[in-house]
Design a protein around this motif. Sequence first.
Motif, PDB file in Angstrom:
ATOM      1  N   LEU A 192     -12.796  22.524  31.709  1.00  7.06           N
ATOM      2  CA  LEU A 192     -11.292  21.890  32.149  1.00  7.06           C
ATOM      3  C   LEU A 192     -11.188  21.784  33.460  1.00  7.06           C
ATOM      4  O   LEU A 192     -10.609  20.057  33.930  1.00  7.06           O
ATOM      5  CB  LEU A 192      -9.954  23.035  32.786  1.00  7.06           C
ATOM      6  N   ARG A 193     -12.255  22.305  33.944  1.00  8.21           N
ATOM      7  CA  ARG A 193     -12.771  21.660  35.646  1.00  8.21           C
ATOM      8  C   ARG A 193     -13.268  19.994  35.930  1.00  8.21           C
ATOM      9  O   ARG A 193     -12.603  18.911  36.204  1.00  8.21           O
ATOM     10  CB  ARG A 193     -13.400  22.670  36.630  1.00  8.21           C
ATOM     11  N   ALA A 194     -14.498  20.352  34.313  1.00  7.90           N
ATOM     12  CA  ALA A 194     -15.222  18.438  34.075  1.00  7.90           C
ATOM     13  C   ALA A 194     -14.085  17.805  34.147  1.00  7.90           C
ATOM     14  O   ALA A 194     -14.297  16.475  34.587  1.00  7.90           O
ATOM     15  CB  ALA A 194     -16.053  19.314  33.951  1.00  7.90           C
ATOM     16  N   VAL A 195     -13.292  18.113  33.135  1.00  4.78           N
ATOM     17  CA  VAL A 195     -11.536  17.235  32.043  1.00  4.78           C
ATOM     18  C   VAL A 195     -11.172  16.748  33.491  1.00  4.78           C
ATOM     19  O   VAL A 195     -10.834  15.376  33.573  1.00  4.78           O
ATOM     20  CB  VAL A 195     -11.990  17.701  31.457  1.00  4.78           C
ATOM     21  N   ALA A 196     -10.846  17.390  34.367  1.00  7.65           N
ATOM     22  CA  ALA A 196     -10.046  17.085  35.644  1.00  7.65           C
ATOM     23  C   ALA A 196     -10.235  16.445  37.006  1.00  7.65           C
ATOM     24  O   ALA A 196     -10.286  14.418  36.751  1.00  7.65           O
ATOM     25  CB  ALA A 196      -8.959  18.765  36.784  1.00  7.65           C
ATOM     26  N   ASP A 197     -11.750  16.607  37.027  1.00  7.64           N
ATOM     27  CA  ASP A 197     -12.927  15.653  37.750  1.00  7.64           C
ATOM     28  C   ASP A 197     -12.845  14.183  36.876  1.00  7.64           C
ATOM     29  O   ASP A 197     -13.049  12.801  38.113  1.00  7.64           O
ATOM     30  CB  ASP A 197     -14.263  16.063  37.959  1.00  7.64           C
ATOM     31  N   LEU A 198     -12.780  13.865  35.491  1.00  2.16           N
ATOM     32  CA  LEU A 198     -13.092  13.045  35.368  1.00  2.16           C
ATOM     33  C   LEU A 198     -11.820  11.832  34.829  1.00  2.16           C
ATOM     34  O   LEU A 198     -12.099  10.380  35.190  1.00  2.16           O
ATOM     35  CB  LEU A 198     -13.499  12.892  33.845  1.00  2.16           C
ATOM     36  N   CYS A 199     -11.132  12.322  34.510  1.00  2.00           N
ATOM     37  CA  CYS A 199     -10.013  11.538  34.925  1.00  2.00           C
ATOM     38  C   CYS A 199      -9.155  11.477  36.637  1.00  2.00           C
ATOM     39  O   CYS A 199      -8.682  10.349  35.794  1.00  2.00           O
ATOM     40  CB  CYS A 199      -8.865  13.041  33.757  1.00  2.00           C
ATOM     41  N   GLU A 200      -9.612  12.171  37.342  1.00  2.00           N
ATOM     42  CA  GLU A 200      -8.850  11.690  38.442  1.00  2.00           C
ATOM     43  C   GLU A 200     -10.266   9.968  38.883  1.00  2.00           C
ATOM     44  O   GLU A 200      -9.908   9.576  39.342  1.00  2.00           O
ATOM     45  CB  GLU A 200      -9.464  12.851  39.155  1.00  2.00           C
ATOM     46  N   ARG A 201     -11.028  10.590  38.237  1.00  2.00           N
ATOM     47  CA  ARG A 201     -12.398   9.642  38.968  1.00  2.00           C
ATOM     48  C   ARG A 201     -12.050   8.183  38.255  1.00  2.00           C
ATOM     49  O   ARG A 201     -12.357   7.215  39.078  1.00  2.00           O
ATOM     50  CB  ARG A 201     -13.744  10.220  38.906  1.00  2.00           C
ATOM     51  N   HIS A 202     -11.290   8.140  37.147  1.00  2.00           N
ATOM     52  CA  HIS A 202     -11.046   7.248  36.444  1.00  2.00           C
ATOM     53  C   HIS A 202      -9.791   7.168  36.483  1.00  2.00           C
ATOM     54  O   HIS A 202      -9.389   5.921  36.094  1.00  2.00           O
ATOM     55  CB  HIS A 202     -11.403   7.439  34.796  1.00  2.00           C
ATOM     56  N   GLY A 203      -8.670   7.623  37.506  1.00  2.00           N
ATOM     57  CA  GLY A 203      -7.155   7.574  37.491  1.00  2.00           C
ATOM     58  C   GLY A 203      -6.941   7.230  36.067  1.00  2.00           C
ATOM     59  O   GLY A 203      -5.355   6.222  35.630  1.00  2.00           O
TER      60      GLY A 203
END
Length: 388
Positions: free
Chosen positions: A179-190
Amino acid sequence: MAYDFDIPVDRRGTWCVQWDGIRDRFPVPDLLPFTISDMDFRSAPEVLDALQQRVAHGVFGYTDWRNDDFRGAVRDWFKSRYDTDVDPASLVYAPSVLNQISQLLRMWTEPGEGVVVHTPTYDGFRKAVTGLGRELRGVPLEDPGFAALDAALARPDSRVLILCSPHNPTGRVWTEAELRAVADLCERHGVAVISDEIHADLTHEGHVHRPWTRYGRGRWALVTSATKAFNFPALSGSYGLIGDPGDHAAFVRRMDTGEGLASPAVLSLTAHIAAYREGGAWLDAVRAYTHANLRLVATTLNAAFPALHWRPPHAGYLAWIDLRPVLGETRDDDLQHHLVHEERVAVMPGATYGAPGFVRLNVGCPRSKARAGAEALVRAVRAVAAAR
């Protein structure tokens, strides 16, 4: 209180999609169904008692979901079940989880833009996304290092990730690291996140569901309902938690004005409050019972086909079964024909979710029915394998 889930409840003649509507999907009468994701059990007695009391009142006027009883029940449920604090002021209400998803997609995307999902994919997501003219972008659930997810989110017109947590149809519960990895990716790509958590309350022992409220950054929403776990989907009703105050206000305004859905179904509110305030023991019992049904399926399948090594899912009462180790690339049609015409059972084919070679067997039912379904599946697989 002891709960008896072994007693069958006759659902025929109640306009039931699973039993009465079976011919909409399977053109043969009188099949034993293991299809749509609801249970054959009566809802919790505590919920039924609350509904009867509300019906006895006799007045069903326009109702406001913005009340302390409903908001407090949701807040306390998240705290007691998930050790998670939620702000009741961030709550929204809608007729269903899919309705919430559709509204959020209208708010956060334009026609032609991309919506990312994990595959296999619940068919309701596909219908909602493509029905709104958005592009469905699937990434495999088994995605080492999240490389495929990263690539899909990085596309310039990917706007939303629909995260199914726990995942339907596989029953997978996401780990904290994932879940943390998914959150990081979504934040990175907006990219915004809509986390559908309607199966969360059915997470089995040994696994931990973690609400998206812990991880959400930027634009996000958690959408869920008590209707799945407590088996009252026909009462309708769902709620969500939206992170950004502006998005929250826009959603409420959309429902109150543009959609004309300011007043919820009062019996849905009644059922939700009773479930969350008084239904915990029933829920724990139904989880244990359905998990035993899933273990029965595992024992039956693995005894007949050791190559399957099938294990129960992390959450839910849906057995997602990969039959390719036994049937190879045999088409779903071959197995479905035998299940329907010879075994007289209805089981959802994996192709419905974009995964030919799998089946989804609903065992939210009395044990005798679960046993009948597992044994029918074994006989059908044997027959198809022998005819190859």
